[in-house]
Scaffold this motif. Structure first.
Motif, PDB file in Angstrom:
ATOM      1  N   ILE A 136     -12.810   5.371  -1.611  1.00 18.30           N
ATOM      2  CA  ILE A 136     -11.638   5.603  -0.763  1.00 18.30           C
ATOM      3  C   ILE A 136     -10.427   4.992  -1.453  1.00 18.30           C
ATOM      4  N   ARG A 137      -9.402   5.787  -1.638  1.00 18.09           N
ATOM      5  CA  ARG A 137      -8.210   5.347  -2.374  1.00 18.09           C
ATOM      6  C   ARG A 137      -7.233   4.657  -1.432  1.00 18.09           C
ATOM      7  N   MET A 138      -7.132   3.344  -1.555  1.00 18.37           N
ATOM      8  CA  MET A 138      -6.276   2.549  -0.677  1.00 18.37           C
ATOM      9  C   MET A 138      -4.922   2.292  -1.337  1.00 18.37           C
ATOM     10  N   GLY A 139      -3.865   2.283  -0.517  1.00 20.89           N
ATOM     11  CA  GLY A 139      -2.519   2.021  -1.011  1.00 20.89           C
ATOM     12  C   GLY A 139      -1.920   0.775  -0.381  1.00 20.89           C
ATOM     13  N   TYR A 140      -1.108   0.055  -1.164  1.00 20.47           N
ATOM     14  CA  TYR A 140      -0.508  -1.205  -0.724  1.00 20.47           C
ATOM     15  C   TYR A 140       0.937  -1.293  -1.209  1.00 20.47           C
ATOM     16  N   ALA A 141       1.669  -2.249  -0.656  1.00 21.29           N
ATOM     17  CA  ALA A 141       3.006  -2.555  -1.160  1.00 21.29           C
ATOM     18  C   ALA A 141       2.886  -3.293  -2.489  1.00 21.29           C
ATOM     19  N   ASP A 142       3.830  -3.047  -3.377  1.00 21.76           N
ATOM     20  CA  ASP A 142       3.713  -3.573  -4.736  1.00 21.76           C
ATOM     21  C   ASP A 142       4.272  -4.974  -4.928  1.00 21.76           C
ATOM     22  N   MET A 143       5.011  -5.496  -3.933  1.00 14.76           N
ATOM     23  CA  MET A 143       5.652  -6.803  -4.137  1.00 14.76           C
ATOM     24  C   MET A 143       5.619  -7.637  -2.863  1.00 14.76           C
ATOM     25  N   GLY A 162      -5.916   5.755   2.435  1.00 11.02           N
ATOM     26  CA  GLY A 162      -5.758   4.783   3.503  1.00 11.02           C
ATOM     27  C   GLY A 162      -4.857   3.632   3.128  1.00 11.02           C
ATOM     28  N   PHE A 163      -4.605   2.778   4.120  1.00 14.52           N
ATOM     29  CA  PHE A 163      -3.820   1.573   3.929  1.00 14.52           C
ATOM     30  C   PHE A 163      -4.224   0.556   4.975  1.00 14.52           C
ATOM     31  N   CYS A 164      -3.663  -0.606   4.906  1.00 15.75           N
ATOM     32  CA  CYS A 164      -3.948  -1.669   5.864  1.00 15.75           C
ATOM     33  C   CYS A 164      -2.613  -2.207   6.347  1.00 15.75           C
ATOM     34  N   THR A 165      -2.250  -1.851   7.579  1.00 22.37           N
ATOM     35  CA  THR A 165      -0.901  -2.136   8.046  1.00 22.37           C
ATOM     36  C   THR A 165      -0.864  -2.083   9.572  1.00 22.37           C
ATOM     37  N   SER A 166       0.312  -2.155  10.137  1.00 24.78           N
ATOM     38  CA  SER A 166       0.455  -2.151  11.589  1.00 24.78           C
ATOM     39  C   SER A 166       0.427  -0.727  12.138  1.00 24.78           C
ATOM     40  N   ARG A 167      -0.063  -0.604  13.368  1.00 20.94           N
ATOM     41  CA  ARG A 167      -0.215   0.707  14.014  1.00 20.94           C
ATOM     42  C   ARG A 167       1.062   1.084  14.738  1.00 20.94           C
ATOM     43  N   VAL A 168       2.078   1.443  13.999  1.00 17.94           N
ATOM     44  CA  VAL A 168       3.342   1.829  14.621  1.00 17.94           C
ATOM     45  C   VAL A 168       3.387   3.333  14.819  1.00 17.94           C
ATOM     46  N   LYS A 169       4.300   3.754  15.657  1.00 23.14           N
ATOM     47  CA  LYS A 169       4.362   5.145  16.108  1.00 23.14           C
ATOM     48  C   LYS A 169       4.423   6.138  14.954  1.00 23.14           C
TER      49      LYS A 169
END
Length: 267
Positions: A46-53, A106-113
């Motif tokens: 599964i290819r996960m994405g994140y913020a770089d900094m 996918g990513f790991c973050t907050s569940r915003v609208k």
């Protein structure tokens, strides 16, 4: 960037083909080998994405992959439920768009609208954090802030595609930058007054930038807590089954506090 192929080979070198077996023993050996290997072949990482900094949560490595507490925590969960992940980091706005269009899974973050329109999430966060304001040490106005409305008197900043700010703050009041480091530098230079985030979002970065004597953090109790939840794009194959697996192991890992993310937050 070369993305992992989702193709499944029709024959694995060194393993007999059940359809070409010449005797019962060979057929059984071939069938068992194929049954054992098929799940991993049918489920590429599964290819996960994140913020770089956003160290220590995530950072881009020279080869484009990601490292940090979020990466380590997702890997712990993946090992517990038999899922493999690859990890990539880009500017956060780009990462979210790549998940949205299917270049990442996918990513790991907050569940915003805005994210709920194209992704589904586990209900149990890997971590929850108290939010507040980064500001200059000598700014005496910060303790008097008791609402988002009170912030209007201050020069506020955030980074592009910050889901927390989009949902809980007034974006019309914001100066936009590409990353947290730029915002902290502007505060130190008296070009901005506050940046709302979790304390852990900037503490280590402040030290790396040499701004310990200039910038402080004040918790703001009226702000909702932030969260990191595992999420997958709605178009990912068997997304709900993957989410169910991750939800089950996340509940156990959070309770036992064995995730690197939780261990860091407890410091």
């Amino acid at each position: 960037m070369d993305w992992p192929s989702r193709g499944i080979p029709t024959r694995i070198q060194g393993i007999p083909d059940p359809m070409r077996a010449t005797n019962r023993r060979e057929f059984l050996i071939a069938s068992l080998a194929t049954a054992t290997l098929s799940p991993s072949l049918a489920a590429p990482p599964i290819r996960m994405g994140y913020a770089d900094m956003v160290w220590a949560f995530s950072r881009r490595n020279p080869d484009g992959t990601a490292s940090g507490l979020l990466v380590d925590s997702i890997n712990v969960l993946g090992e517990k439920c038999g899922l493999d992940f690859t990890h990539f980091a880009y500017p956060w706005a780009r990462t979210q768009e790549m998940v949205k269009v299917g270049l990442l899974d996918g990513f790991c973050t907050s569940r915003v609208k805005e994210r709920l329109e194209y992704a589904d999430f586990c209900s149990t966060p890997l971590s929850q954090t108290t939010f507040g304001a980064f500001h200059r040490k000598e700014d005496t106005r910060i303790p008097d802030i008791t609402s988002v409305k009170d912030m209007r008197a201050l020069r506020q900043g955030t980074y592009h595609a910050n889901g927390y700010a989009l949902q809980f703050l007034e974006m019309g009041q914001m100066h936009m930058e590409s990353n947290t480091a730029s915002l902290l530098r502007l505060i130190a230079l008296n070009a901005l007054d506050i940046f709302v985030a979790a304390e852990s979002d900037g503490t280590r970065l402040i030290a790396e930038l040499g701004l310990q004597d200039k910038i402080d953090f004040t918790p703001l109790s009226f702000l909702p807590k932030g969260e990191f939840c595992f999420g997958l794009r709605k178009t990912f194959p068997d997304a709900q089954a993957v989410l169910a697996k991750m939800e089950a192991v996340t509940r156990v890992a959070v309770k036992s506090r064995e995730l690197p993310l939780l261990q860091y937050s407890a410091r």
